[in-house]
Write an enzyme that holds these catalytic residues in place. Structure first.
Site, PDB file in Angstrom:
ATOM      1  N   ARG A 194       0.835  -1.205   0.000  1.00  0.00           N
ATOM      2  CA  ARG A 194       0.000   0.000   0.000  1.00  0.00           C
ATOM      3  C   ARG A 194       0.869   1.253   0.000  1.00  0.00           C
ATOM      4  NH1 ARG A 194      -4.483   0.138   4.547  1.00  0.00           N
ATOM      5  NH2 ARG A 194      -2.694   0.730   5.822  1.00  0.00           N
TER       6      ARG A 194
ATOM      7  N   LYS B  48      -2.657   6.466   1.490  1.00  0.00           N
ATOM      8  CA  LYS B  48      -2.422   6.950   2.852  1.00  0.00           C
ATOM      9  C   LYS B  48      -1.520   8.179   2.814  1.00  0.00           C
ATOM     10  CE  LYS B  48      -2.274   4.573   7.272  1.00  0.00           C
ATOM     11  NZ  LYS B  48      -3.491   5.168   7.800  1.00  0.00           N
TER      12      LYS B  48
HETATM   13  N1  PLP Z   1      -9.165   4.130   6.808  1.00  0.00           N
HETATM   14  C1  PLP Z   1      -8.347   5.127   7.143  1.00  0.00           C
HETATM   15  C2  PLP Z   1      -8.683   6.494   6.675  1.00  0.00           C
HETATM   16  C3  PLP Z   1      -7.204   4.871   7.907  1.00  0.00           C
HETATM   17  O1  PLP Z   1      -6.381   5.853   8.261  1.00  0.00           O
HETATM   18  C4  PLP Z   1      -6.935   3.552   8.335  1.00  0.00           C
HETATM   19  C5  PLP Z   1      -5.745   3.240   9.104  1.00  0.00           C
HETATM   20  O2  PLP Z   1      -4.762   2.791   8.625  1.00  0.00           O
HETATM   21  C6  PLP Z   1      -7.833   2.548   7.952  1.00  0.00           C
HETATM   22  C7  PLP Z   1      -8.930   2.867   7.195  1.00  0.00           C
HETATM   23  C8  PLP Z   1      -7.582   1.132   8.359  1.00  0.00           C
HETATM   24  O3  PLP Z   1      -6.603   0.551   7.581  1.00  0.00           O
HETATM   25  P1  PLP Z   1      -5.724  -0.644   8.133  1.00  0.00           P
HETATM   26  O4  PLP Z   1      -6.691  -1.709   8.539  1.00  0.00           O
HETATM   27  O5  PLP Z   1      -4.894  -1.050   6.984  1.00  0.00           O
HETATM   28  O6  PLP Z   1      -4.963  -0.122   9.277  1.00  0.00           O
HETATM   29  C1  COI Z   2      -3.905   3.166  11.635  1.00  0.00           C
HETATM   30  O1  COI Z   2      -4.883   2.551  12.032  1.00  0.00           O
HETATM   31  O2  COI Z   2      -2.782   2.643  11.550  1.00  0.00           O
HETATM   32  C2  COI Z   2      -4.002   4.541  11.191  1.00  0.00           C
HETATM   33  O3  COI Z   2      -3.127   4.990  10.522  1.00  0.00           O
HETATM   34  C3  COI Z   2      -5.141   5.351  11.596  1.00  0.00           C
HETATM   35  C4  COI Z   2      -4.731   6.615  12.278  1.00  0.00           C
HETATM   36  C5  COI Z   2      -5.963   7.416  12.425  1.00  0.00           C
HETATM   37  C6  COI Z   2      -4.066   6.365  13.588  1.00  0.00           C
END
Ligand code: PLP
Ligand code: COI
Length: 341
Positions: free
Chosen positions: A82, A184
């Site tokens: 990602r 991200k």
């Molecule tokens: N959506 C957003 C906007 C996020 O910042 C995050 C955090 O990483 C997620 C979803 C969840 O993604 P992940 O499960 O890969 O941490």
């Molecule tokens: C995560 O879950 O790793 C994120 O980056 C979300 C952030 C809002 C802490």
């Protein structure tokens, strides 16, 4: 290895400086060898690309201590991938995926004393990030970059741990169609600061963002994807090109189907149908699975039947299975758990 003497169970989601971090620099078209350093500070030129045009992106994953005392991470290859995709969209040089995973392992190993013990409720949050470092004044990508990874022990993202949250439907948009919602980028979070401060001031834990084009479909919150459960026990998650492809959510869809025998579907979710779901949760690395009890849409309340006291039954099963895999209590699917040795 002796653990640090921290109040693990009392940790919130905050920054606690640990001993070592990983740094690699990109210059003259290539990444240098990289390595660990104790220096937590960064000195930048006043005109660095990141400071002027916010050319920065990041990732988030965790290290866990398993029941039998090993230190593991969860699907770091997907974070590497990602971040690679994010970097390309931001005209940054992608950090090689294998090196990303090796760097994660090195920095966790170097900070093993900060990986919270099994059963403490805390984990070691790992934050890879990258930013433009050389002076940029015309609007263009930087030519030089720094990639870093630091770690910090954390507790629950939302105060109150597993208590159901109340969200509000935001009047702001998070991401435009064909924009940057699916990557991200730091800019996605900068724009969310004003809406989150407003939501917090009004007593809400987070914002539910709707799709910017029609304001009829559920997207995500500022830091997590949505999961819903229908009254007949099917798991549903919103599909959209402008939400972040959460690794937790993608994993939970597999857990739902393959571990729990549930139907699980990724599809467009209209805001109008939210009132008909039985359970709602937020999922992400930081959020894990945080139950949602209520969503307020300009004064109108949607209260999920699972209530404001505890997680709904299917949300709980998903939570227990996912964390069971992460903490070594359940056998993981091939490749999901990477041990740090
Ligand atoms: N959506 C957003 C906007 C996020 O910042 C995050 C955090 O990483 C997620 C979803 C969840 O993604 P992940 O499960 O890969 O941490
Ligand atoms: C995560 O879950 O790793 C994120 O980056 C979300 C952030 C809002 C802490």
């Amino acid at each position: 290895m002796e653990k640090k003497d921290l109040d693990w169970a009392g940790l919130g989601f905050g920054y606690v400086q640990t001993e070592q971090r990983y740094v690699s620099n990109f210059k003259d078209g290539k990444w240098d060898e990289g390595g660990l350093t104790e220096d937590a500070n960064i000195v930048l030129n006043e005109c660095a690309g990141v400071l002027q045009y916010a050319q920065t992106c990041f990732e988030g994953l965790k290290a866990y201590t398993t029941e039998d005392g090993r230190i593991v991470t969860f699907r770091p290859d997907l974070n590497a991938e990602r971040m690679f995709d994010t970097a390309k969209r931001l005209e940054m040089p992608p950090f090689p995926k294998e090196r990303f995973v090796e760097a994660v392992k090195a920095v966790v190993k170097a900070n093993a004393a900060y990986v919270p013990p099994y059963g403490s409720g805390a984990t070691l949050y790992i934050r890879p990030y990258m930013f433009g470092t050389n002076p940029v004044i015309g609007v263009k990508p930087a030519a030089e970059y720094q990639f870093r990874i630091f770690t910090t022990p954390v507790g629950p993202y939302f105060k109150g741990g597993a208590k159901p949250l109340t969200l509000c439907v935001s009047d702001f948009d998070r991401a435009a169609p064909h924009g940057t919602g699916h990557i991200k980028a730091g800019l996605n979070y900068a724009m969310s600061l004003h809406p989150i401060v407003e939501a917090h001031n009004a007593g809400f834990a987070e914002n539910m963002y709707l799709d910017a084009a029609t304001r009829t479909k559920v997207e995500e919150t500022g830091g997590a994807n949505f999961l819903f459960v229908t009254k007949d026990g099917k798991v549903v998650t919103p599909k959209s090109d402008s939400i972040l492809p959460s690794i937790t959510r993608r994993s939970l869809m597999i857990v739902a189907k393959e571990y729990l025998g549930l139907e699980a579907e990724e599809r467009e979710v209209y805001f109008d149908e939210v009132k008909d779901f039985a359970e709602c949760g937020l999922c992400g690395t930081a959020a894990v699975i945080s139950p949602v009890g209520k969503i307020v849409d300009h004064g109108k309340e949607i209260c999920f039947p699972s209530g404001m006291d505890e997680m709904g039954p299917i949300t709980r099963k998903l939570y227990e299975t996912l964390t069971g895999i992460q903490m070594g209590r359940l056998d993981p699917p091939e490749g999901w758990i990477v041990e740090i040795k």
